[in-house]
Design a protein around this motif. Structure first.
Motif, mmCIF file in Angstrom:
data_model
loop_
_atom_site.group_PDB
_atom_site.id
_atom_site.type_symbol
_atom_site.label_atom_id
_atom_site.label_comp_id
_atom_site.label_asym_id
_atom_site.label_seq_id
_atom_site.Cartn_x
_atom_site.Cartn_y
_atom_site.Cartn_z
ATOM 1 N N ASN A 17 5.207 -2.372 6.696
ATOM 2 C CA ASN A 17 4.429 -3.517 6.249
ATOM 3 C C ASN A 17 2.974 -3.434 6.704
ATOM 4 O OD1 ASN A 17 6.591 -4.579 4.883
ATOM 5 N ND2 ASN A 17 7.262 -5.852 6.584
ATOM 6 N N CYS A 18 2.741 -2.833 7.872
ATOM 7 C CA CYS A 18 1.361 -2.614 8.314
ATOM 8 C C CYS A 18 0.657 -1.625 7.399
ATOM 9 C CB CYS A 18 1.350 -2.111 9.755
ATOM 10 S SG CYS A 18 1.842 -3.344 10.983
ATOM 11 N N GLU A 19 1.371 -0.592 6.987
ATOM 12 C CA GLU A 19 0.787 0.376 6.055
ATOM 13 C C GLU A 19 0.500 -0.276 4.708
ATOM 14 O OE1 GLU A 19 3.803 3.340 6.118
ATOM 15 O OE2 GLU A 19 3.079 4.257 7.989
ATOM 16 N N LYS A 20 1.401 -1.150 4.254
ATOM 17 C CA LYS A 20 1.174 -1.884 3.003
ATOM 18 C C LYS A 20 -0.068 -2.761 3.130
ATOM 19 C CE LYS A 20 4.217 -5.090 1.922
ATOM 20 N NZ LYS A 20 5.448 -5.716 1.361
ATOM 21 N N ASP A 21 -0.248 -3.379 4.283
ATOM 22 C CA ASP A 21 -1.423 -4.219 4.491
ATOM 23 C C ASP A 21 -2.700 -3.400 4.379
ATOM 24 O OD1 ASP A 21 -2.278 -6.969 5.159
ATOM 25 O OD2 ASP A 21 -3.145 -6.020 6.933
ATOM 26 N N GLY A 22 -2.670 -2.185 4.914
ATOM 27 C CA GLY A 22 -3.840 -1.318 4.795
ATOM 28 C C GLY A 22 -4.189 -1.031 3.348
ATOM 29 N N ASN A 70 -0.194 0.390 18.470
ATOM 30 C CA ASN A 70 0.348 -0.729 17.702
ATOM 31 C C ASN A 70 0.178 -0.443 16.208
ATOM 32 O OD1 ASN A 70 0.734 -3.248 16.348
ATOM 33 N ND2 ASN A 70 0.235 -4.352 18.223
ATOM 34 N N PRO A 71 1.266 -0.474 15.418
ATOM 35 C CA PRO A 71 1.152 -0.171 13.988
ATOM 36 C C PRO A 71 0.155 -1.056 13.243
ATOM 37 C CG PRO A 71 3.453 -0.163 14.656
ATOM 38 C CD PRO A 71 2.675 -0.699 15.824
ATOM 39 N N ARG A 72 -0.146 -2.236 13.800
ATOM 40 C CA ARG A 72 -1.078 -3.138 13.109
ATOM 41 C C ARG A 72 -2.489 -2.568 13.060
ATOM 42 N NH1 ARG A 72 -0.917 -8.772 11.404
ATOM 43 N NH2 ARG A 72 -2.372 -8.659 9.680
ATOM 44 N N ILE A 73 -2.715 -1.472 13.792
ATOM 45 C CA ILE A 73 -4.024 -0.828 13.707
ATOM 46 C C ILE A 73 -4.313 -0.367 12.285
ATOM 47 C CG2 ILE A 73 -3.180 1.489 14.264
ATOM 48 C CD1 ILE A 73 -6.517 -0.122 15.401
#
Length: 296
Positions: free
Chosen positions: A83-88, A133-136
């Protein structure tokens, strides 16, 4: 300004819409459902139908706006990395709609990204492209846009709370009900930064109005609330016993929340307060937990 707002019907976005409208801005809110669209219309916003799974559709909506605020995020934490990758990817699409202009894009991240060393409060000055942190992924996407000339800034969120919802603490309540007790790890001294919802939405408005290229802001009202304090407040509200558990017991108790439960995540908002003349005014996290309704 005409502001394109993702996540407009979510926890943050639904409070941000009236904040923006009340300040004289026109809002185009994203909704994936008929009920959400009607709620936006009732709040005085226009509607753009879209989803995070369709970044090109969001890009088309953002192209109509003078500014973009991106608060949407897929909160299925069992798929956090994905989901973090999708956000990117969504951030890249939104930024592409603003390329070649000075129109601001305000994206969302977490205060944990600003931690430089264990035990020190996260700082707005810290950007670590190699943060574990994946949110990076969200901030890396924003940084790439910034280098390409897009006017990007970041609002980093702590545990955002009201008496109805409290960030990662809300799923902790469900775990405590299931297990029959509230747990914290070890001595419970690890801390989570916190901020009230209405302070956070005011910060988003100030950030988009300031349009300060490359700025990072922390929506932090409390630098750190200990996990033991949080557990004791939940114990009072749920009328359940509160226990310390050993680190090796924590995965079985917390499940996917183990990635966060024992982390020490304090954060400062000193620079944010100075740069935007923003002052947190809302109730504390513990005050909101003590006023929460815990009936299942």
């Amino acid at each position: 300004m005409r502001i394109f707002l993702t996540g407009a019907t979510g926890f943050i976005g639904s409070a941000l819409v009236p904040e923006l409208v009340g300040a004289g801005h026109q809002v185009i809110g994203v909704s994936r459902s008929d009920a959400g669209a009607q709620a936006l219309l009732d709040a005085g916003a226009d509607v753009h139908r879209g989803t995070l799974e369709d970044p090109d559709g969001l890009r088309a909506g953002a192209a109509q706006a003078d500014a973009v605020i991106h608060t949407a995020f897929d909160h299925d934490f069992s798929r956090f990395v994905e989901n973090c990758e999708k956000d990117g990817r969504v951030i890249a699409a939104l930024g592409a709609a603003l390329a070649g202009s000075d129109r601001p894009l305000v994206i969302t991240s977490g205060t944990g990204i600003g931690i430089a060393r264990p035990g020190e409060p996260a700082s707005e000055e810290v950007f670590n492209a190699d943060h574990p942190n994946p949110r990076i992924a969200s901030e890396l996407a924003g940084h790439a846009l910034l280098e390409a000339g897009v006017n990007v800034s970041v609002v980093r969120l702590p545990q955002v709370h009201t008496p109805l919802k409290q960030g990662l603490i809300s799923p902790l309540i469900a775990v405590a009900r299931e297990k029959g007790f509230v747990a914290y790890v070890g001595d419970g001294r690890n801390r989570w930064a916190a901020g009230h919802l209405y302070d956070a939405v005011r910060l988003y408005r100030l950030a988009v109005e300031a349009a300060a290229r490359g700025a990072r802001y922390h929506a932090v009202g409390e630098e750190g609330v200990s996990s033991r304090e949080i557990a004791e407040a939940l114990g009072r509200g749920l009328k359940l016993p509160v226990r310390s558990i050993a680190q090796e017991e924590a995965p079985a108790y917390f499940g996917w929340l183990i990635h966060f439960a024992g982390m020490d995540m304090p954060a400062s908002s000193t620079l944010t307060q100075t740069r935007l003349d923003w002052r947190p005014k809302g109730p504390t996290l513990i005050a909101d937990l003590d006023r929460a309704r815990y009936a299942s």
